[in-house]
Write an enzyme that holds these catalytic residues in place. Structure first.
Site, PDB file in Angstrom:
ATOM      1  N   ARG A  60       0.802  -1.233   0.000  1.00 33.08           N
ATOM      2  CA  ARG A  60       0.000   0.000   0.000  1.00 33.08           C
ATOM      3  C   ARG A  60       0.821   1.263   0.000  1.00 33.08           C
ATOM      4  O   ARG A  60       0.585   2.168  -0.794  1.00 33.08           O
ATOM      5  CB  ARG A  60      -0.913   0.042   1.237  1.00 33.08           C
ATOM      6  CG  ARG A  60      -2.203  -0.682   1.070  1.00 33.08           C
ATOM      7  CD  ARG A  60      -2.608  -1.272   2.389  1.00 33.08           C
ATOM      8  NE  ARG A  60      -1.636  -2.272   2.770  1.00 33.08           N
ATOM      9  CZ  ARG A  60      -1.697  -3.543   2.372  1.00 33.08           C
ATOM     10  NH1 ARG A  60      -2.703  -3.955   1.664  1.00 33.08           N
ATOM     11  NH2 ARG A  60      -0.759  -4.408   2.707  1.00 33.08           N
ATOM     12  N   THR A  61       1.782   1.358   0.913  1.00 32.35           N
ATOM     13  CA  THR A  61       2.506   2.626   1.056  1.00 32.35           C
ATOM     14  C   THR A  61       3.286   2.924  -0.222  1.00 32.35           C
ATOM     15  O   THR A  61       3.203   4.015  -0.781  1.00 32.35           O
ATOM     16  CB  THR A  61       3.446   2.562   2.277  1.00 32.35           C
ATOM     17  OG1 THR A  61       2.670   2.155   3.410  1.00 32.35           O
ATOM     18  CG2 THR A  61       4.079   3.903   2.550  1.00 32.35           C
ATOM     19  N   LYS A  90      26.080  -4.509  -0.857  1.00 32.06           N
ATOM     20  CA  LYS A  90      27.552  -4.533  -0.882  1.00 32.06           C
ATOM     21  C   LYS A  90      28.129  -3.838   0.347  1.00 32.06           C
ATOM     22  O   LYS A  90      29.324  -3.657   0.459  1.00 32.06           O
ATOM     23  CB  LYS A  90      28.065  -3.802  -2.128  1.00 32.06           C
ATOM     24  CG  LYS A  90      27.566  -4.370  -3.439  1.00 32.06           C
ATOM     25  CD  LYS A  90      28.143  -3.543  -4.586  1.00 32.06           C
ATOM     26  CE  LYS A  90      27.489  -3.901  -5.908  1.00 32.06           C
ATOM     27  NZ  LYS A  90      27.823  -2.920  -6.950  1.00 32.06           N
ATOM     28  N   ARG A 112      11.514   3.592   3.498  1.00 32.93           N
ATOM     29  CA  ARG A 112      11.096   2.563   4.474  1.00 32.93           C
ATOM     30  C   ARG A 112      12.323   1.721   4.798  1.00 32.93           C
ATOM     31  O   ARG A 112      13.011   1.242   3.894  1.00 32.93           O
ATOM     32  CB  ARG A 112       9.997   1.678   3.915  1.00 32.93           C
ATOM     33  CG  ARG A 112       9.722   0.499   4.848  1.00 32.93           C
ATOM     34  CD  ARG A 112       8.476  -0.231   4.514  1.00 32.93           C
ATOM     35  NE  ARG A 112       7.292   0.556   4.836  1.00 32.93           N
ATOM     36  CZ  ARG A 112       6.051   0.089   4.793  1.00 32.93           C
ATOM     37  NH1 ARG A 112       5.830  -1.157   4.429  1.00 32.93           N
ATOM     38  NH2 ARG A 112       5.032   0.863   5.098  1.00 32.93           N
ATOM     39  N   HIS A 140       5.293   5.751  11.567  1.00 30.32           N
ATOM     40  CA  HIS A 140       4.769   5.684  10.202  1.00 30.32           C
ATOM     41  C   HIS A 140       3.815   6.877  10.058  1.00 30.32           C
ATOM     42  O   HIS A 140       2.594   6.710   9.992  1.00 30.32           O
ATOM     43  CB  HIS A 140       4.046   4.354  10.013  1.00 30.32           C
ATOM     44  CG  HIS A 140       3.789   3.966   8.593  1.00 30.32           C
ATOM     45  ND1 HIS A 140       3.891   4.852   7.529  1.00 30.32           N
ATOM     46  CD2 HIS A 140       3.401   2.778   8.060  1.00 30.32           C
ATOM     47  CE1 HIS A 140       3.581   4.211   6.414  1.00 30.32           C
ATOM     48  NE2 HIS A 140       3.282   2.954   6.697  1.00 30.32           N
TER      49      HIS A 140
HETATM   50  C1  NCD Z   1       2.000  -1.224   8.051  1.00 24.88           C
HETATM   51  C2  NCD Z   1       3.482  -0.999   8.206  1.00 24.88           C
HETATM   52  O1  NCD Z   1       4.255  -1.215   7.281  1.00 24.88           O
HETATM   53  O2  NCD Z   1       3.845  -0.569   9.292  1.00 24.88           O
HETATM   54  N1  NCD Z   1       1.576  -1.330   6.734  1.00 24.88           N
HETATM   55  C3  NCD Z   1       1.276  -0.206   6.023  1.00 24.88           C
HETATM   56  O3  NCD Z   1       2.117   0.611   5.774  1.00 24.88           O
HETATM   57  N2  NCD Z   1       0.023  -0.022   5.648  1.00 24.88           N
HETATM   58  C4  NCD Z   1       1.458  -2.266   8.927  1.00 24.88           C
HETATM   59  C5  NCD Z   1       2.123  -3.601   8.969  1.00 24.88           C
HETATM   60  O4  NCD Z   1       3.026  -3.907   8.222  1.00 24.88           O
HETATM   61  O5  NCD Z   1       1.675  -4.374   9.810  1.00 24.88           O
END
Ligand code: NCD
Length: 312
Positions: A60-61, A90, A112, A140
């Protein structure tokens, strides 16, 4: 952007900024509904670039930033699975990778990374805006903004709410950022539902105490549901546990029986992915909002990109 530029933590957002971002998201949604607006948006940021730099899996993100940037006319460079396919494999440091992406002219880097604090680290060497899309079990913030937007859409307010947050609260970053955002608003009560080993961190409790947001910790899911306005559910973060098999995993499942005690006006949210803690059998219940969250997220992320580039 009002926020200085980087988006690192939910803590940087006060009620005014949150309101501004939500309004902005609504305007973009309206604009995209007509052809001319869509065309204007698609050329608004020609020449600007966004790099999705993901060292952890994401559906999703990553995809919502990818859709958001296309709808706003930016170009992109994607590094899905950066830990394997970038020079990190590396031994390159995160800081060096960020320096390189800066030299190539990125305006925004959506990061991320499995390490808590990585977004702050990246921001310390970056002229491009860093957006924290999840740093380990840290935060997040863009998910929390879309969560707040979803709550506002469903309940028409962000105060005087009983919010039940459940699941792996110790390792889940979404609940941490959401608790921080909701603590900006008066008279909210958060009920944290989990087993003691996976309860919410002390830093969050401290923040709630400081802002006067009341909370309780319980393992009585159905008890907490009885007067809930919002239920925010999360999965066990197996990848962050040393021994996932040692944790009981059958405790907190939202199913038809659980819905019987949940008020009709309540909404059920989840950042997704779900892995058994919400029974798909309840997906058609009007209280289930977890797929709508994703839709709201697209416009929130568009608003954030627009605000960063146009320094709004
Ligand atoms: C979440 C995350 O990555 O923290 N997912 C997201 O971004 N919608 C939740 C998860 O991974 O459990």
């Amino acid at each position: 952007m009002i926020l200085g530029m980087h988006i690192l933590s939910a803590e940087q957002f006060g009620t005014q900024e949150i309101e501004g971002i939500m309004l902005h998201a609504d305007e973009l949604r309206e604009q995209i509904e007509n052809r001319q607006g869509r065309r204007e948006l698609a050329t608004r940021h020609l020449g600007y670039g966004l790099c999705n730099l993901f060292y952890e899996p994401s559906t999703r993100t990553r995809m919502s930033f990818a859709f958001a940037l296309k709808k706003l006319g930016l170009h992109d460079v994607e590094t899905e699975n950066a830990s394997e396919f970038s020079s990190a494999s590396k031994g390159e440091t995160l800081e060096d990778t960020i320096r390189v992406i800066n030299q190539l002219g990125a305006d925004i880097i959506v990061l991320r990374h499995p390490e808590t604090g990585s977004a702050v680290k990246a921001a310390s060497v970056s002229k491009a805006a860093i957006i924290n899309a999840g740093d380990g079990k840290g935060e997040h913030p863009t998910q929390a903004l879309l969560d707040v937007h979803t709550i506002k859409k469903n309940h028409e307010r962000l105060d005087n709410l009983k919010i039940v947050m459940g699941g792996d609260l110790k390792h889940g970053r979404t609940v941490r950022s959401l608790a921080k955002l909701m603590s900006n608003y008066p008279n909210n009560h958060i009920s944290f539902v989990s087993i003691p080993e996976l309860q919410i961190g002390n830093d969050i409790k401290l923040r709630l105490n400081e802002t006067g947001t009341t909370y309780d910790e319980t393992s009585d899911m159905l008890g907490a549901f009885q007067d809930a306005d919002v239920v925010y559910w999360t999965r066990l973060q197996k990848e962050r546990l040393e021994n996932p098999d040692a944790v009981p995993q059958d405790g907190f499942v939202i199913n038809a029986a659980a819905l019987e005690v949940l008020p009709n006006h309540a909404s059920i949210m989840h950042p997704l992915p779900r892995v058994g803690e919400i029974d798909p059998g309840i997906d058609n219940d009007p209280r289930a909002q977890y797929f709508n969250q994703v839709g709201h997220g697209l416009y929130i992320r568009m608003a954030l990109i627009d605000r960063i580039i146009n320094k709004l």
